[in-house]
Design a protein around this motif. Sequence first.
Motif, mmCIF file in Angstrom:
data_model
loop_
_atom_site.group_PDB
_atom_site.id
_atom_site.type_symbol
_atom_site.label_atom_id
_atom_site.label_comp_id
_atom_site.label_asym_id
_atom_site.label_seq_id
_atom_site.Cartn_x
_atom_site.Cartn_y
_atom_site.Cartn_z
ATOM 1 N N SER A 88 0.839 -1.197 0.000
ATOM 2 C CA SER A 88 0.000 0.000 0.000
ATOM 3 C C SER A 88 0.865 1.234 0.000
ATOM 4 N N MET A 89 0.276 2.338 -0.376
ATOM 5 C CA MET A 89 0.991 3.596 -0.439
ATOM 6 C C MET A 89 1.295 4.114 0.946
ATOM 7 N N SER A 90 2.500 4.738 1.091
ATOM 8 C CA SER A 90 2.802 5.388 2.355
ATOM 9 C C SER A 90 2.024 6.681 2.501
ATOM 10 N N SER A 91 1.558 7.226 1.403
ATOM 11 C CA SER A 91 0.760 8.445 1.453
ATOM 12 C C SER A 91 -0.627 8.137 1.979
ATOM 13 N N GLY A 92 -1.088 8.940 2.937
ATOM 14 C CA GLY A 92 -2.402 8.701 3.510
ATOM 15 C C GLY A 92 -3.515 8.901 2.521
ATOM 16 N N SER A 93 -3.317 9.822 1.533
ATOM 17 C CA SER A 93 -4.376 10.096 0.571
ATOM 18 C C SER A 93 -4.608 8.928 -0.367
ATOM 19 N N SER A 94 -3.578 8.082 -0.596
ATOM 20 C CA SER A 94 -3.727 6.979 -1.530
ATOM 21 C C SER A 94 -4.160 5.688 -0.848
ATOM 22 N N GLN A 95 -4.103 5.639 0.485
ATOM 23 C CA GLN A 95 -4.518 4.424 1.173
ATOM 24 C C GLN A 95 -6.015 4.189 1.031
ATOM 25 N N SER A 96 -6.787 5.247 0.777
ATOM 26 C CA SER A 96 -8.231 5.106 0.654
ATOM 27 C C SER A 96 -8.661 4.739 -0.758
ATOM 28 N N VAL A 97 -7.727 4.640 -1.704
ATOM 29 C CA VAL A 97 -8.058 4.297 -3.078
ATOM 30 C C VAL A 97 -8.458 2.830 -3.158
ATOM 31 N N VAL A 98 -9.614 2.572 -3.741
ATOM 32 C CA VAL A 98 -10.087 1.205 -3.941
ATOM 33 C C VAL A 98 -9.826 0.831 -5.391
ATOM 34 N N GLU A 99 -8.916 -0.092 -5.606
ATOM 35 C CA GLU A 99 -8.570 -0.499 -6.962
ATOM 36 C C GLU A 99 -9.616 -1.453 -7.520
ATOM 37 N N ASP A 100 -9.597 -1.620 -8.834
ATOM 38 C CA ASP A 100 -10.531 -2.526 -9.480
ATOM 39 C C ASP A 100 -10.292 -3.956 -9.011
ATOM 40 N N GLU A 101 -11.337 -4.741 -9.065
ATOM 41 C CA GLU A 101 -11.247 -6.128 -8.596
ATOM 42 C C GLU A 101 -10.201 -6.915 -9.375
ATOM 43 N N VAL A 102 -10.093 -6.666 -10.667
ATOM 44 C CA VAL A 102 -9.126 -7.413 -11.469
ATOM 45 C C VAL A 102 -7.702 -7.066 -11.055
ATOM 46 N N ASP A 103 -7.445 -5.827 -10.652
ATOM 47 C CA ASP A 103 -6.113 -5.453 -10.176
ATOM 48 C C ASP A 103 -5.788 -6.151 -8.865
ATOM 49 N N GLN A 104 -6.752 -6.244 -7.984
ATOM 50 C CA GLN A 104 -6.523 -6.926 -6.719
ATOM 51 C C GLN A 104 -6.224 -8.405 -6.937
ATOM 52 N N ILE A 105 -6.869 -9.000 -7.934
ATOM 53 C CA ILE A 105 -6.605 -10.409 -8.239
ATOM 54 C C ILE A 105 -5.196 -10.593 -8.782
ATOM 55 N N LEU A 106 -4.781 -9.721 -9.705
ATOM 56 C CA LEU A 106 -3.478 -9.879 -10.347
ATOM 57 C C LEU A 106 -2.332 -9.565 -9.396
ATOM 58 N N TYR A 107 -2.554 -8.682 -8.413
ATOM 59 C CA TYR A 107 -1.504 -8.411 -7.433
ATOM 60 C C TYR A 107 -1.146 -9.675 -6.645
ATOM 61 N N LYS A 108 -2.125 -10.547 -6.445
ATOM 62 C CA LYS A 108 -1.909 -11.755 -5.655
ATOM 63 C C LYS A 108 -1.311 -12.898 -6.463
ATOM 64 N N GLU A 109 -1.325 -12.791 -7.788
ATOM 65 C CA GLU A 109 -0.816 -13.878 -8.626
ATOM 66 C C GLU A 109 0.709 -13.833 -8.717
ATOM 67 N N ASP A 110 1.269 -15.030 -8.906
ATOM 68 C CA ASP A 110 2.717 -15.150 -9.045
ATOM 69 C C ASP A 110 3.173 -14.500 -10.349
ATOM 70 N N GLY A 111 2.479 -14.789 -11.432
ATOM 71 C CA GLY A 111 2.773 -14.157 -12.708
ATOM 72 C C GLY A 111 3.895 -14.784 -13.492
ATOM 73 N N LYS A 112 4.653 -15.710 -12.926
ATOM 74 C CA LYS A 112 5.781 -16.299 -13.644
ATOM 75 C C LYS A 112 5.297 -17.288 -14.706
ATOM 76 N N ILE A 113 6.105 -17.440 -15.734
ATOM 77 C CA ILE A 113 5.797 -18.332 -16.853
ATOM 78 C C ILE A 113 6.530 -19.643 -16.618
ATOM 79 N N TYR A 114 5.784 -20.667 -16.277
ATOM 80 C CA TYR A 114 6.389 -21.960 -15.946
ATOM 81 C C TYR A 114 6.570 -22.790 -17.212
ATOM 82 N N ARG A 115 7.747 -23.433 -17.298
ATOM 83 C CA ARG A 115 8.077 -24.254 -18.463
ATOM 84 C C ARG A 115 8.351 -25.687 -18.028
ATOM 85 N N SER A 116 7.996 -26.618 -18.893
ATOM 86 C CA SER A 116 8.254 -28.027 -18.605
ATOM 87 C C SER A 116 9.701 -28.381 -18.952
ATOM 88 N N ARG A 117 10.141 -29.513 -18.514
ATOM 89 C CA ARG A 117 11.515 -29.965 -18.730
ATOM 90 C C ARG A 117 11.753 -30.233 -20.213
#
Length: 638
Positions: free
Chosen positions: A116-145
Amino acid sequence: MANRIVRVQSPEHGTKRIESKPSETIADFLNKIQQEFGLGDTGWNVYKSRDKKDWIRTSRAKTLDTYKIKHGDMLFLLSSDRKQSNASLDSTSMNSASGTSNITGDMGSVSISGSSMSSGSSQSVVEDEVDQILYKEDGKIYRSRNEQLCRHGPQGKCLHCVPLEPYDEEFLNSCDPPIKFLSFHSYIRKLTGGADKGKFVSLENLSCKIKPGCTEHPPWPGGICTKCQPNAVTLNRQRYRHVDYVMFENASIVDRFLNYWRRTGNQRLGIMYGRYEPHKDTPLGIKATVAAIYEPPQKSSKNVLELLEDPLEGQVNRLAEAVGIRPVGWIFTDLLADDLNKGTVKHFRGNINSHFLSAQECIMAADYQNKYTNPCKLSPDGHFGSKFVTVVVTGDASDQIHFEGYQVSNQCMALVNDDCLIPTKDAPELGYIKESSEKQYVPDVFYKVKDTYGNEVTQLARPLPVEYLLVDMPAAFPLSAQYTFKAHLHTEAKLFHVENRQEIGETQDYTSLSSYLQQFPPDRFLEAVSDFHLLVFLATSDMIPLNMNTIAPLLEAVKTNNVDIAFHFKKCQEWATVEEIMAAHEATPRVQREPSYVGPGASPLPPIGSGAGMWTCAHCTYLNVPEKSACDMCSLPK
């Protein structure tokens, strides 16, 4: 002696410049640092080196020259106790155990702490649901052997099979088709990666306006200085995009929109309503899923579209929110029929000899994106860029109707927001940066291009190729059609009329409502009312005794596909009134318009004085001829 600037760097607060004099005492200098950083009386020290050597102790006797602090030197502000911060420090930064990092963008800087932002004004910002989902994802591209290159066991990893980062350029270029732009969240991961975790980088919105509050000179055009003057802008192609794919749920949505052009030959504009969802085909990507297209009031011809003020915009947005969708973009047609027998259209946009979007369309897209900004906790303004997309319906190289998706860059959004960019008269592919006047100061805007010898040359953006401002994306349909609104499922039923199409005979009234609902048996009431254009008519029409509050249960039934709630609404008093009025219209067939008294084959004019016996409609006060049993204006019975 001249004043000197000393830079002071802090892990929690970034770098700030302190203006001082050579003869200034160390105590006065440290007081300036305390005020500039908002620190308490204890819990911090200033050092000449990052490894806490050469501690600068407070003293009324020693000066900056005593410690050999020169102009431009860097000092380091560090906490004397990393486990316990003082109250002032807690108000602007998180505890060091939570970790601090910075996020960067193309335009400015902001420091964040943890997630979260250290700025108090940005802590109240509610991001879109899709952004909250993607923040939690690993995001790495896994490859097989790789059986040919890997020389380790099944549990091992090597250079050829280790997971890749979502911003890996070699992987993105190897995709079919290649991914030209990073997704926004991949871009953020790239900036915050590495050993420093993205410290001392930035994510701010560009501003082309003079900074207010400068007291050193009269306001513009009386004066300007380097403190309040906006920086010159060099346009760069944006490396990322906020939306990576536009998907229409089913073909019926677009066919309904294109029917206006098919019937009139005139162009049409609509607002796309839907939702943002993760896009699996792009690492940490986002797609805009379109569920309906709302057509605002407009005037159109074969070459011109004029958007009119929409008094129902707020009500439509609230209705869309109640059924789980939101404005995700705008769509317009640029079609010219080529061969009516073959159903082909001309291809005059999107090739090397033409333009993708005109400057006027780029300005309108930027205006929409500034209206629907992207909430972002990583920005001190609480927003950064926009997910609002632009879709053009035009002809492709095979002369078939084709959909092209675009966004304008964040730099273009800033230029339009600050009223710096205007279109040219004769060349749609060129924009023009305004020149400074007495009313407005406009900073210099440049772009880089290669000359005939292959050298990179910087040119003033007067004029400006709009390709520097564009980010493109695919727009298509899913393999299996999706339906947020179930009325599209019944292809045998004639859909309800679209709003604002009175000029082609599609009028939303009791007659059209009754004719539409008669196509559905009583047990399919929920499917019948699951139509966005019908819901807009029910919620906004002055002819119907319904409003957003009374149809709230119906909207909930459509959102959750709950048949019980829909049948419960069907039994309410307000809907019973609507059914009674529809029954009255069924008993009175729709009245045909009077024949024209002008033009070839016109009827003779009625005799003077034949207006005797005319009656006034009690509902709309329209004056009707005596032989009519229903009002010509509102179709209600006499």
